[in-house]
Each structure stands twice: as structure tokens, then as C-alpha cells.
Write an enzyme that holds these catalytic residues in place. Structure first.
Site, short mmCIF file in Angstrom:
data_model
loop_
_atom_site.label_atom_id
_atom_site.label_comp_id
_atom_site.label_asym_id
_atom_site.label_seq_id
_atom_site.Cartn_x
_atom_site.Cartn_y
_atom_site.Cartn_z
N PRO A 117 109.86 -25.82 -69.53
CA PRO A 117 110.92 -26.38 -69.00
C PRO A 117 111.44 -25.68 -67.78
CG PRO A 117 111.13 -24.57 -70.63
CD PRO A 117 109.93 -25.03 -70.70
N ASN A 118 111.96 -26.35 -66.84
CA ASN A 118 112.79 -26.24 -65.71
C ASN A 118 111.59 -25.85 -64.48
OD1 ASN A 118 115.40 -25.95 -66.55
ND2 ASN A 118 114.61 -23.99 -67.60
N ARG B 22 114.48 -24.27 -57.21
CA ARG B 22 115.03 -23.57 -58.30
C ARG B 22 114.70 -22.08 -57.92
NH1 ARG B 22 111.63 -22.14 -63.80
NH2 ARG B 22 113.14 -21.04 -64.93
N TYR C 190 110.57 -18.00 -57.44
CA TYR C 190 109.45 -18.79 -57.73
C TYR C 190 108.85 -19.42 -56.16
CZ TYR C 190 111.20 -18.20 -62.70
OH TYR C 190 111.80 -17.66 -63.52
N ASN D 236 101.84 -22.47 -68.14
CA ASN D 236 103.06 -21.79 -67.95
C ASN D 236 104.13 -22.32 -68.91
OD1 ASN D 236 105.14 -20.49 -67.06
ND2 ASN D 236 104.83 -21.04 -64.94
N ALA E 16 110.44 -20.67 -70.25
CA ALA E 16 111.10 -19.55 -71.31
C ALA E 16 110.51 -19.72 -72.74
CB ALA E 16 112.64 -20.26 -71.30
N HIS F 102 108.76 -16.86 -74.36
CA HIS F 102 109.44 -15.72 -75.08
C HIS F 102 109.95 -16.00 -76.24
CE1 HIS F 102 108.90 -14.57 -70.97
NE2 HIS F 102 109.61 -15.32 -70.44
N ASP G 275 101.09 -21.53 -82.17
CA ASP G 275 100.38 -21.98 -83.31
C ASP G 275 99.51 -23.30 -82.89
OD1 ASP G 275 101.46 -20.32 -85.37
OD2 ASP G 275 102.90 -21.50 -86.26
N GLU H 52 96.87 -18.29 -69.71
CA GLU H 52 98.47 -18.19 -69.26
C GLU H 52 98.96 -17.73 -67.99
OE1 GLU H 52 100.32 -15.55 -72.16
OE2 GLU H 52 102.28 -15.55 -71.48
N HIS I 208 102.03 -17.03 -65.24
CA HIS I 208 103.52 -16.91 -64.96
C HIS I 208 103.63 -16.39 -63.43
CE1 HIS I 208 104.70 -17.02 -68.85
NE2 HIS I 208 103.84 -16.27 -69.27
N ILE I 209 104.40 -17.44 -62.59
CA ILE I 209 104.70 -17.44 -61.24
C ILE I 209 105.08 -16.07 -60.76
CG2 ILE I 209 105.86 -18.29 -59.25
CD1 ILE I 209 105.88 -20.95 -61.00
N SER I 210 106.21 -15.60 -61.61
CA SER I 210 106.73 -14.15 -61.35
C SER I 210 105.94 -13.16 -62.20
CB SER I 210 108.29 -14.25 -61.62
OG SER I 210 108.51 -14.83 -63.04
N ARG J 271 110.71 -7.96 -64.75
CA ARG J 271 112.33 -8.72 -64.95
C ARG J 271 112.83 -8.12 -66.16
NH1 ARG J 271 111.27 -15.10 -63.79
NH2 ARG J 271 113.46 -14.79 -63.90
N ARG K 211 112.07 -10.93 -71.07
CA ARG K 211 110.85 -11.77 -70.45
C ARG K 211 109.39 -10.98 -70.83
NH1 ARG K 211 113.01 -16.05 -67.72
NH2 ARG K 211 115.22 -15.43 -66.88
C1 DQA Z 1 107.89 -18.10 -65.68
C2 DQA Z 1 108.92 -16.79 -66.40
C3 DQA Z 1 109.74 -17.32 -67.70
O1 DQA Z 1 110.31 -15.94 -68.09
C4 DQA Z 1 110.78 -18.04 -66.99
O2 DQA Z 1 111.59 -18.31 -68.16
C5 DQA Z 1 110.33 -19.35 -66.35
C6 DQA Z 1 109.03 -19.04 -65.29
C7 DQA Z 1 107.22 -17.96 -64.47
O3 DQA Z 1 106.61 -18.62 -64.38
O4 DQA Z 1 107.50 -16.84 -63.79
O5 DQA Z 1 110.86 -20.22 -66.33
O6 DQA Z 1 107.13 -18.43 -66.64
#
Ligand code: DQA
Length: 145
Positions: free
Chosen positions: A11-12, A19, A24, A75, A78, A81, A88, A99, A101-103, A108, A112
């Protein structure tokens, strides 16, 4: 026959580039896709990058990957978490899972710091910005060679 890898985004991430660019960056998901296609081509991989804001859709794509993909980069955003269901689904996939994660989620908020997906991931790349996706494809390329 060339192998396919799925790059799944939660999501997002459709808003990537718009964003919270301080966190990011300014690259869009289309930029990420182009970079991943280019690294994938070096390894003869067919790259399919997809994004959904819906947990069930991500789970359906992971199920589809069981027959269609040799490896997964994910990725979960959210859902990282919160989602035992995505964990599963990944546990029902036999190939390598990376896996991303950009950040740097560990720098953080405390909520997270835990990832359900990390219990399944073969590798985790955090805090490298969108470059993390290219690194993940390169790593998968090596694993699937
Ligand atoms: C994220 C980190 C997550 O905590 C956050 O909810 C995201 C992006 C990242 O790529 O850093 O939406 O997965």
C-alpha cells in the site's frame, strides 16, 4: 526459457516519488520498474513489477507466483508490520524471497522495527532507497543462475 520474477509492492507505493520524498525519494515506481528490468535483463530474467493497496490482492499474486515465478522481491509496505497472512502466503512459495524497504525501518518508529515477512525472507535490504530493488534483483539473479 527465461525465468520470471515478481516484484510485489504494498500500500501507498503507487505514490512513490510524490509521497514523503524526504523519506522515500523522488523516483517513481515506473523508474523502479525500468531499473529492475535493466538488471533483470543482465540475468535473463523476465521482471513483473506490480503494486496493490489491498492485502488480499498481494496474497493472490503470491499464490499465482507459485506457478509463474522463480523468485519474489517484496516490499509489503505497512503490511510488513501487521500481516501474518502475507507471511503465510510467502511460506507457501518455494523459491527465494527478498524483502525490500526503501527507508531504514530500524531508524524509524518502534512499530516499524518488527517485520512478519523477515521470518520467511532469504535476504532483507533496508535503507538503500529505491536502489534496494535493483540490489534485490541482482541478488535473485545470482541465486537463480
Ligand atoms: C516501507 C517502510 C514501511 O514501514 C512503510 O509503511 C512503507 C514503506 C519502505 O519501503 O521503507 O510504506 O516499506
Amino acid at each position: 526459457m527465461s525465468k520470471t520474477i515478481y516484484i510485489l509492492n504494498g500500500p501507498n507505493l503507487n505514490l512513490l516519488g510524490k509521497r514523503q520524498p524526504d523519506l522515500y525519494g523522488h523516483s517513481t515506481l515506473a523508474d523502479v520498474e525500468a531499473a529492475c528490468q535493466s538488471v533483470g535483463a543482465e540475468f535473463g530474467l523476465n521482471v513483473k513489477l506490480i503494486q496493490s493497496n489491498h492485502e488480499g490482492q498481494l496474497i493472490d499474486w503470491i499464490h499465482e507466483a507459485r506457478n509463474q515465478a522463480a523468485g519474489i522481491v517484496i516490499n509489503p509496505a505497512a503490511f510488513t508490520h501487521t500481516s501474518v497472512a502475507i507471511l503465510d502466503a510467502l511460506n507457501a512459495f518455494d523459491g527465494p524471497v527478498i524483502e525490500v524497504h526503501i527507508s531504514n525501518i530500524h531508524k524509524r518508529e518502534a512499530f516499524r522495527h518488527h517485520s512478519y515477512v523477515s521470518a520467511r525472507a532469504d535476504a532483507v535490504i533496508v535503507g538503500c532507497g529505491v536502489h534496494g530493488y535493483s540490489l534485490a534483483v541482482r541478488h535473485l539473479g545470482g541465486l537463480l543462475d
